[in-house]
Design a protein around this motif. Structure first.
Motif, PDB file in Angstrom:
ATOM      1  N   LEU A  33       0.862  -1.183   0.000  1.00  0.00           N
ATOM      2  CA  LEU A  33       0.000   0.000   0.000  1.00  0.00           C
ATOM      3  C   LEU A  33       0.896   1.230   0.000  1.00  0.00           C
ATOM      4  CD1 LEU A  33      -2.570  -0.927   2.826  1.00  0.00           C
ATOM      5  CD2 LEU A  33      -2.567  -1.640   0.452  1.00  0.00           C
ATOM      6  N   VAL A  34       0.391   2.335  -0.572  1.00  0.00           N
ATOM      7  CA  VAL A  34       1.166   3.574  -0.620  1.00  0.00           C
ATOM      8  C   VAL A  34       0.258   4.728  -0.206  1.00  0.00           C
ATOM      9  CG1 VAL A  34       2.562   5.092  -2.068  1.00  0.00           C
ATOM     10  CG2 VAL A  34       2.520   2.647  -2.545  1.00  0.00           C
ATOM     11  N   SER A  35       0.763   5.586   0.693  1.00  0.00           N
ATOM     12  CA  SER A  35      -0.021   6.741   1.131  1.00  0.00           C
ATOM     13  C   SER A  35       0.115   7.874   0.123  1.00  0.00           C
ATOM     14  CB  SER A  35       0.455   7.222   2.507  1.00  0.00           C
ATOM     15  OG  SER A  35       1.671   7.936   2.388  1.00  0.00           O
ATOM     16  N   GLU A  36      -0.749   8.878   0.257  1.00  0.00           N
ATOM     17  CA  GLU A  36      -0.670  10.032  -0.639  1.00  0.00           C
ATOM     18  C   GLU A  36       0.624  10.818  -0.430  1.00  0.00           C
ATOM     19  OE1 GLU A  36      -3.518  12.947   2.071  1.00  0.00           O
ATOM     20  OE2 GLU A  36      -4.400  11.820   0.423  1.00  0.00           O
ATOM     21  N   LYS A  37       1.291  10.603   0.702  1.00  0.00           N
ATOM     22  CA  LYS A  37       2.581  11.252   0.969  1.00  0.00           C
ATOM     23  C   LYS A  37       3.755  10.386   0.554  1.00  0.00           C
ATOM     24  CE  LYS A  37       0.765  14.110   4.609  1.00  0.00           C
ATOM     25  NZ  LYS A  37       0.654  14.395   6.017  1.00  0.00           N
ATOM     26  N   GLY A  38       3.464   9.213  -0.019  1.00  0.00           N
ATOM     27  CA  GLY A  38       4.527   8.346  -0.523  1.00  0.00           C
ATOM     28  C   GLY A  38       5.074   7.326   0.462  1.00  0.00           C
ATOM     29  N   VAL A  39       4.430   7.157   1.608  1.00  0.00           N
ATOM     30  CA  VAL A  39       4.875   6.165   2.588  1.00  0.00           C
ATOM     31  C   VAL A  39       4.388   4.788   2.145  1.00  0.00           C
ATOM     32  CG1 VAL A  39       4.729   5.398   4.987  1.00  0.00           C
ATOM     33  CG2 VAL A  39       4.879   7.839   4.470  1.00  0.00           C
ATOM     34  N   HIS A  40       5.309   3.838   2.055  1.00  0.00           N
ATOM     35  CA  HIS A  40       4.983   2.471   1.652  1.00  0.00           C
ATOM     36  C   HIS A  40       4.706   1.629   2.890  1.00  0.00           C
ATOM     37  CE1 HIS A  40       7.215   4.103  -1.743  1.00  0.00           C
ATOM     38  NE2 HIS A  40       6.521   3.259  -2.483  1.00  0.00           N
ATOM     39  N   MET A  41       3.751   0.714   2.761  1.00  0.00           N
ATOM     40  CA  MET A  41       3.422  -0.182   3.875  1.00  0.00           C
ATOM     41  C   MET A  41       2.962  -1.527   3.337  1.00  0.00           C
ATOM     42  SD  MET A  41       0.061   1.999   4.925  1.00  0.00           S
ATOM     43  CE  MET A  41       0.840   3.524   4.426  1.00  0.00           C
ATOM     44  N   GLU A  42       3.104  -2.546   4.178  1.00  0.00           N
ATOM     45  CA  GLU A  42       2.712  -3.897   3.800  1.00  0.00           C
ATOM     46  C   GLU A  42       1.562  -4.351   4.681  1.00  0.00           C
ATOM     47  OE1 GLU A  42       5.197  -7.809   2.788  1.00  0.00           O
ATOM     48  OE2 GLU A  42       5.286  -7.266   4.888  1.00  0.00           O
ATOM     49  N   VAL A  43       0.557  -4.975   4.064  1.00  0.00           N
ATOM     50  CA  VAL A  43      -0.578  -5.503   4.827  1.00  0.00           C
ATOM     51  C   VAL A  43      -0.088  -6.700   5.651  1.00  0.00           C
ATOM     52  CG1 VAL A  43      -2.862  -6.571   4.703  1.00  0.00           C
ATOM     53  CG2 VAL A  43      -2.236  -4.759   3.082  1.00  0.00           C
ATOM     54  N   ALA A  44      -0.301  -6.633   6.961  1.00  0.00           N
ATOM     55  CA  ALA A  44       0.151  -7.695   7.858  1.00  0.00           C
ATOM     56  C   ALA A  44      -0.993  -8.601   8.311  1.00  0.00           C
ATOM     57  CB  ALA A  44       0.841  -7.091   9.081  1.00  0.00           C
ATOM     58  N   SER A  45      -2.191  -8.030   8.482  1.00  0.00           N
ATOM     59  CA  SER A  45      -3.321  -8.846   8.941  1.00  0.00           C
ATOM     60  C   SER A  45      -4.643  -8.134   8.669  1.00  0.00           C
ATOM     61  CB  SER A  45      -3.199  -9.141  10.443  1.00  0.00           C
ATOM     62  OG  SER A  45      -3.334  -7.953  11.191  1.00  0.00           O
ATOM     63  N   ASN A  46      -5.713  -8.891   8.826  1.00  0.00           N
ATOM     64  CA  ASN A  46      -7.065  -8.339   8.723  1.00  0.00           C
ATOM     65  C   ASN A  46      -7.565  -8.039  10.123  1.00  0.00           C
ATOM     66  OD1 ASN A  46      -7.516  -8.603   5.857  1.00  0.00           O
ATOM     67  ND2 ASN A  46      -7.545 -10.801   6.197  1.00  0.00           N
ATOM     68  N   VAL A  47      -8.022  -6.816  10.339  1.00  0.00           N
ATOM     69  CA  VAL A  47      -8.597  -6.434  11.625  1.00  0.00           C
ATOM     70  C   VAL A  47     -10.083  -6.770  11.634  1.00  0.00           C
ATOM     71  CG1 VAL A  47      -9.055  -4.494  13.168  1.00  0.00           C
ATOM     72  CG2 VAL A  47      -6.896  -4.603  11.921  1.00  0.00           C
ATOM     73  N   SER A  48     -10.742  -6.529  10.507  1.00  0.00           N
ATOM     74  CA  SER A  48     -12.164  -6.844  10.338  1.00  0.00           C
ATOM     75  C   SER A  48     -12.415  -7.057   8.848  1.00  0.00           C
ATOM     76  CB  SER A  48     -13.036  -5.710  10.887  1.00  0.00           C
ATOM     77  OG  SER A  48     -12.856  -4.538  10.119  1.00  0.00           O
ATOM     78  N   ASP A  49     -13.674  -7.186   8.466  1.00  0.00           N
ATOM     79  CA  ASP A  49     -14.011  -7.413   7.059  1.00  0.00           C
ATOM     80  C   ASP A  49     -13.618  -6.256   6.157  1.00  0.00           C
ATOM     81  OD1 ASP A  49     -15.029  -9.902   7.630  1.00  0.00           O
ATOM     82  OD2 ASP A  49     -17.119  -9.219   7.714  1.00  0.00           O
TER      83      ASP A  49
END
Length: 80
Positions: A33-49
């Motif tokens: 995932l990438v934020s509008e400010k350019g920060v990259h992140m990886e999905v680690a888990s599902n919190v809810s649906d």
């Protein structure tokens, strides 16, 4: 099959851990995932649906709740 970008928004930030809400389909675990400010992140888990928990790969300083996040539909890749 073409991968489609999805848009979500940050609902919680706790250091490098972010919860991101998606109205429709949530991204898969390990997706980038990438934020509008350019920060990259990886999905680690599902919190809810409709919410995923992510680990930021860069500093989250300056990010705020409500910020738009784009799910790339792909995992992290490293070019050699």
């Amino acid at each position: 099959m073409e991968k489609k970008e999805q848009k979500g928004r940050v609902v919680k930030i706790s250091g490098p851990v972010l919860d991101v809400f998606f109205e429709n389909d949530t991204p898969k675990i390990y997706d980038l995932l990438v934020s509008e400010k350019g920060v990259h992140m990886e999905v680690a888990s599902n919190v809810s649906d409709d919410t995923v928990r992510c680990i930021a790969l860069e500093s989250t300083d300056g990010m705020s709740c409500g910020e738009t996040i784009i799910a790339t539909g792909a995992g992290i890749t490293v070019q050699m």
